[in-house]
Design a protein around this motif. Structure first.
Motif, mmCIF file in Angstrom:
data_model
loop_
_atom_site.group_PDB
_atom_site.id
_atom_site.type_symbol
_atom_site.label_atom_id
_atom_site.label_comp_id
_atom_site.label_asym_id
_atom_site.label_seq_id
_atom_site.Cartn_x
_atom_site.Cartn_y
_atom_site.Cartn_z
ATOM 1 N N LEU A 105 0.638 -1.061 0.146
ATOM 2 C CA LEU A 105 0.640 0.223 0.042
ATOM 3 C C LEU A 105 0.846 1.224 0.068
ATOM 4 C CD1 LEU A 105 -2.937 1.455 -0.035
ATOM 5 C CD2 LEU A 105 -2.966 1.143 3.061
ATOM 6 N N LEU A 106 2.114 0.777 1.038
ATOM 7 C CA LEU A 106 2.925 2.285 0.709
ATOM 8 C C LEU A 106 2.935 2.654 -0.583
ATOM 9 C CD1 LEU A 106 4.997 1.807 4.289
ATOM 10 C CD2 LEU A 106 3.396 3.789 4.266
ATOM 11 N N ILE A 107 3.663 1.840 -0.893
ATOM 12 C CA ILE A 107 4.185 1.368 -2.846
ATOM 13 C C ILE A 107 3.234 2.666 -3.024
ATOM 14 C CG2 ILE A 107 5.297 0.445 -4.708
ATOM 15 C CD1 ILE A 107 6.453 -1.808 -2.733
ATOM 16 N N THR A 108 1.969 1.594 -3.790
ATOM 17 C CA THR A 108 1.003 2.411 -4.711
ATOM 18 C C THR A 108 0.419 4.183 -4.200
ATOM 19 O OG1 THR A 108 -0.858 2.139 -2.626
ATOM 20 C CG2 THR A 108 -0.669 0.322 -4.058
ATOM 21 N N TYR B 38 10.734 3.975 5.241
ATOM 22 C CA TYR B 38 9.717 4.111 3.833
ATOM 23 C C TYR B 38 9.623 5.919 4.863
ATOM 24 C CZ TYR B 38 8.911 -0.215 1.914
ATOM 25 O OH TYR B 38 8.636 -1.662 1.871
ATOM 26 N N ILE B 39 9.546 6.875 3.995
ATOM 27 C CA ILE B 39 9.016 8.361 3.678
ATOM 28 C C ILE B 39 8.253 8.493 3.444
ATOM 29 C CG2 ILE B 39 10.249 10.409 3.743
ATOM 30 C CD1 ILE B 39 12.749 9.532 4.659
ATOM 31 N N LEU B 40 7.252 8.911 3.794
ATOM 32 C CA LEU B 40 5.744 9.184 2.724
ATOM 33 C C LEU B 40 5.314 10.792 2.604
ATOM 34 C CD1 LEU B 40 3.178 7.908 0.877
ATOM 35 C CD2 LEU B 40 2.484 7.622 2.947
ATOM 36 N N PRO B 41 5.281 12.247 2.066
ATOM 37 C CA PRO B 41 4.861 12.416 2.659
ATOM 38 C C PRO B 41 3.666 13.446 3.185
ATOM 39 C CG PRO B 41 5.714 12.869 0.482
ATOM 40 C CD PRO B 41 5.844 11.298 0.921
ATOM 41 N N LYS B 42 3.713 14.335 4.057
ATOM 42 C CA LYS B 42 1.575 14.522 5.181
ATOM 43 C C LYS B 42 1.369 13.630 4.357
ATOM 44 C CE LYS B 42 0.392 17.325 8.275
ATOM 45 N NZ LYS B 42 0.367 18.387 9.229
ATOM 46 N N GLU B 43 0.887 14.767 2.609
ATOM 47 C CA GLU B 43 -0.220 15.184 2.391
ATOM 48 C C GLU B 43 -1.128 13.523 1.985
ATOM 49 O OE1 GLU B 43 2.645 17.108 1.613
ATOM 50 O OE2 GLU B 43 1.212 19.023 2.975
ATOM 51 N N LYS B 44 0.251 13.105 1.347
ATOM 52 C CA LYS B 44 -0.180 11.711 0.819
ATOM 53 C C LYS B 44 -0.671 10.580 2.034
ATOM 54 C CE LYS B 44 0.968 10.973 -3.169
ATOM 55 N NZ LYS B 44 -0.115 10.811 -4.379
ATOM 56 N N PHE B 45 0.323 11.098 2.847
ATOM 57 C CA PHE B 45 -0.162 10.272 4.025
ATOM 58 C C PHE B 45 -1.054 9.957 4.645
ATOM 59 C CE2 PHE B 45 -0.377 9.885 8.911
ATOM 60 C CZ PHE B 45 -0.509 8.955 9.054
ATOM 61 N N TYR B 46 -2.439 11.277 4.479
ATOM 62 C CA TYR B 46 -4.069 11.861 4.811
ATOM 63 C C TYR B 46 -3.885 10.983 3.783
ATOM 64 C CZ TYR B 46 -2.635 14.789 8.811
ATOM 65 O OH TYR B 46 -2.396 16.013 9.805
ATOM 66 N N GLU B 47 -3.770 11.430 2.711
ATOM 67 C CA GLU B 47 -4.626 11.133 1.217
ATOM 68 C C GLU B 47 -4.552 9.502 1.802
ATOM 69 O OE1 GLU B 47 -4.294 10.282 -3.276
ATOM 70 O OE2 GLU B 47 -3.230 12.245 -2.406
ATOM 71 N N LEU B 48 -3.751 8.840 2.033
ATOM 72 C CA LEU B 48 -3.766 6.943 1.938
ATOM 73 C C LEU B 48 -4.689 6.852 3.439
ATOM 74 C CD1 LEU B 48 -0.712 5.075 2.932
ATOM 75 C CD2 LEU B 48 -2.366 4.689 4.480
ATOM 76 N N LEU B 49 -4.900 7.406 4.455
ATOM 77 C CA LEU B 49 -5.225 7.397 5.560
ATOM 78 C C LEU B 49 -7.483 7.728 4.833
ATOM 79 C CD1 LEU B 49 -3.662 8.890 8.655
ATOM 80 C CD2 LEU B 49 -3.754 6.805 7.943
ATOM 81 N N ASP B 50 -7.172 8.633 4.523
ATOM 82 C CA ASP B 50 -8.339 9.419 3.339
ATOM 83 C C ASP B 50 -9.637 7.548 3.112
ATOM 84 O OD1 ASP B 50 -9.311 11.417 5.467
ATOM 85 O OD2 ASP B 50 -8.134 12.636 3.170
ATOM 86 N N ASN B 51 -8.441 7.531 2.491
ATOM 87 C CA ASN B 51 -9.218 5.991 1.726
ATOM 88 C C ASN B 51 -9.135 5.437 1.867
ATOM 89 O OD1 ASN B 51 -9.123 7.956 -0.404
ATOM 90 N ND2 ASN B 51 -7.079 7.683 -0.974
ATOM 91 N N ASN B 52 -8.579 4.212 3.261
ATOM 92 C CA ASN B 52 -8.284 2.691 3.878
ATOM 93 C C ASN B 52 -8.411 3.216 5.417
ATOM 94 O OD1 ASN B 52 -6.395 1.865 2.049
ATOM 95 N ND2 ASN B 52 -5.785 3.747 1.764
#
Length: 198
Positions: free
Chosen positions: A6-9, A88-102
């Motif tokens: 999921l992180l990779i996507t 693994y390093i995921l920018p905050k905006e992408k992290f929030y997007e991941l949480l919103d979708n999962n």
């Protein structure tokens, strides 16, 4: 924590940190989500006498440094690689997007943060009022039951040095060494090739 696939996507990057290399510093603003791919990472502070206090140690698939990410504050501690580590390093905006979708991932992160708060409350209580043997066993049992979910006797190898245990529990390293030996004599832990098992 978050499944690697999921992180990779979400186009997360992977960075390798050498032993003792700083990942972020106390006082930095949180901008990324961090998760250990391999290796070991610690979060720590130093007091005015330059004594280290370890806030936590994190292993493969564990995340670290999330609370400031949710509330836009500075990190209260440093994060440093204990050994060569991939993160693994995921920018905050992408992290929030991941949480919103999962939502299930969001729940697991919330559960993990709650466990850490519970652990810190337990440790704070232990440090202020209990004997060294009680503090050490409580810490080992937290790792065994709450982090690694193991039940069999001596099934958990404690992947902390005596120095790290002393820094986490507010004990002198000599006290930790002596107390662990006493606990071995009582059958509470086993020492094999200088490694402690609970």
């Amino acid at each position: 924590m978050i499944p690697e696939a999921l992180l990779i996507t979400y186009n997360t990057t992977v960075k390798v940190f050498e032993k003792d290399e700083l990942i972020f510093s106390e006082g930095d603003f949180a901008k990324n989500y961090y998760q250990v791919k391999s290796g070991i990472v610690k979060m720590n502070n130093f007091n005015d006498d330059a004594k280290e206090f370890i806030q936590g140690v994190f292993y493969k698939q564990q995340s670290f440094g999330e609370p400031p990410l949710f509330i836009d504050v500075k990190y209260p501690a440093n994060a440093t690689a204990i050994e060569t580590s991939s993160v693994y390093i995921l920018p905050k905006e992408k992290f929030y997007e991941l949480l919103d979708n999962n939502k299930n991932v969001h729940f697991k992160i919330t559960e993990n943060l709650a466990k850490r708060l519970y652990y810190k409350a337990i440790i704070a209580s232990e440090i202020s009022s209990q004997e060294p043997s009680h503090r050490i066993l409580r810490f080992f049992d937290y790792l065994k039951h709450d982090v690694y979910h193991q039940e069999e006797k001596f099934s958990l190898k404690i992947n902390y040095t005596r120095q790290q245990i002393s820094d986490i529990l507010g004990l002198r390293v000599e006290t930790v060494i002596r107390t662990i030996k006493q606990l071995e004599n009582k059958g509470e832990v086993k020492i094999i090739k200088r490694k402690v098992y609970r």
